[in-house]
Scaffold this active site. Structure first.
Site, PDB file in Angstrom:
ATOM      1  CG  HIS B 118      44.111  27.230  37.102  1.00  0.00           C
ATOM      2  ND1 HIS B 118      45.371  26.717  37.019  1.00  0.00           N
ATOM      3  CD2 HIS B 118      43.649  26.916  38.329  1.00  0.00           C
ATOM      4  CE1 HIS B 118      45.658  26.091  38.152  1.00  0.00           C
ATOM      5  NE2 HIS B 118      44.636  26.205  38.976  1.00  0.00           N
ATOM      6  CB  ALA B 177      27.800  35.068  57.629  1.00  0.00           C
ATOM      7  CE  LYS B 183      28.671  42.871  38.074  1.00  0.00           C
ATOM      8  NZ  LYS B 183      27.270  42.572  37.825  1.00  0.00           N
TER       9      LYS B 183
END
Lengths: 193, 202
Positions: B118, B177, B183
């Site tokens: 969106h 995990a 980035k």
């Protein structure tokens, strides 16, 4: 103590309780689908105490040598248990949805070694990774509450009565009666015992 | 005793014969999907949200094991996966391009997305909400940012991790995990946290 065996009368899945699982008859297991990835050959691969409940979505992804034990009056709702050695959970534990408890990384850290293992996997009938690489037991004490989406990494011990916040990643031991949260998790405050 | 020998009472992959060339267990493979030999894909939801019109939309190499994977690919989406990669319940959300190398391991419930789905600007988001609603049938949605995701060879990604748009994960990197990657990650480092922090070398 009598143990649950065979099929469960309420089950939607046509599986059975593994032979080397000792599940107290007062415990509730929602479905045997939870044992779909269970392949432990340990003498007792899974132990569940009295009054404990295992709800839909919990998966016991237990390797050949893995042992999982859950105390009395504990609750697991949609927990992913990745075990190649030992995961021990005490009494009165509350573990929320999408929590990952992993005592192993399943593959070597070194990329060169990891490649060798990944080349072997497609040759197996069922494509499991059952290596004992870097497996270190997880111990979760009694009365521990773990929030949703959290991860507990190999070798971690969480002391009695502690709380782990939602979406935390627990990389180091958590002392008893502590609230820990964050990624990576840090101590937020202490609780009265 | 080793892992290969145990008896298979409740086959978790399928009752059908496994490991045929480019085999998908749970139904018919979409036409614009290319799957290499000895690769298996399982999961009821694998192609439930597969809408790509590219050809090929999904190109998977040989000897991969993709269990319970979701390929949620939009009409312009394109995914490439190398050889010998091993995914468990990975969720790939693709509107542009996701490129995954060989020998890549992706853990349970990990999400990789190359878009935000969106717009950021509030006014555009209203237009988008209307276009997405049942009343917005003929309206076109505003332009949405898409940036391709590249995951190089030998990368390990743990369970519950999230990889967001425009990220390149360098060869051999180890994503713990639960990590959130926004980035680029250099090759051969170990990262953890939200946002991802480098905690050492591999």
């Amino acid at each position: 103590m009598t143990a649950l065996k065979g099929t469960l009368p309420w089950d939607w899945y046509s599986g059975t309780i593994p032979d080397n699982a000792i599940i107290d008859e007062t415990a509730y297991v929602e479905t045997t689908y939870s044992f779909n990835l269970y392949r432990s050959h340990a003498p007792v691969g899974l132990q569940i105490g009295k009054g404990s409940s295992i709800y839909l979505g919990t998966m016991f992804d237990v390797g050949t040598y893995g042992r999982v034990s859950l105390g009395n009056y504990s609750l697991m709702n949609s927990v992913r248990i990745i075990c190649d050695e030992e995961i021990k959970i005490g009494d009165y534990a509350l573990i929320s949805w999408n929590v990952v408890l992993m005592d192993t990384y399943r593959v070597p850290f070194n990329p060169v070694e990891r490649r060798k293992e990944l080349v072997r996997i497609p040759k197996r009938k069922l494509r499991n990774i059952d290596a004992k690489h870097s497996a270190r037991p997880i111990h979760i004490g009694a009365n521990v509450w773990i929030g949703f989406d959290a991860c507990v990494l190999p070798g971690v011990t969480i002391g009695e009565g502690s709380i782990i916040g939602a979406r935390s990643v627990v990389t180091t031991d958590v002392a008893p009666y502590t609230i820990a949260a964050g990624n990576p998790a840090r101590v937020i405050r202490h609780l009265e015992a | 005793m080793n892992g290969e020998e145990y008896s298979d009472t409740t086959s978790r992959l399928s009752s059908k014969e496994l490991l045929q060339t480019g085999y998908w267990v749970d139904g018919e493979l979409p036409e614009n999907v290319r799957v290499g030999s000895n690769t298996i894909i399982t999961g009821d939801h694998a192609f439930k949200r597969f809408h790509s019109r590219q050809n090929p939309a999904l190109n998977i190499g040989t000897d991969c094991t993709l269990e319970g994977v979701h390929f949620a690919i939009g009409k312009d989406g394109h995914i490439e996966i190398g050889n010998y990669s091993y995914f468990t319940n990975a969720i790939l959300l693709c509107e542009l391009e996701i490129k995954i190398g060989s020998y890549v391991v992706i853990g349970w419930n990990t999400t990789i997305a190359d878009t935000d789905f969106h717009p950021i600007a509030p006014a555009e988001r209203i237009a988008d909400a209307i276009a997405c609603s049942p009343l917005g049938k003929n309206q076109t949605r505003p332009e949405i940012v898409r940036k391709k995701v590249i995951i190089e060879d030998d990368v390990w990604i743990g369970p519950n991790a999230t990889i967001l748009k425009g990220v390149c994960i360098g060869e051999g990197a180890f994503i713990e995990a639960g990590t959130l990657v926004v980035k680029d990650i250099p090759p051969r480092v170990r990262v953890i946290g939200n946002p991802a922090q480098i905690m050492g070398k591999v």
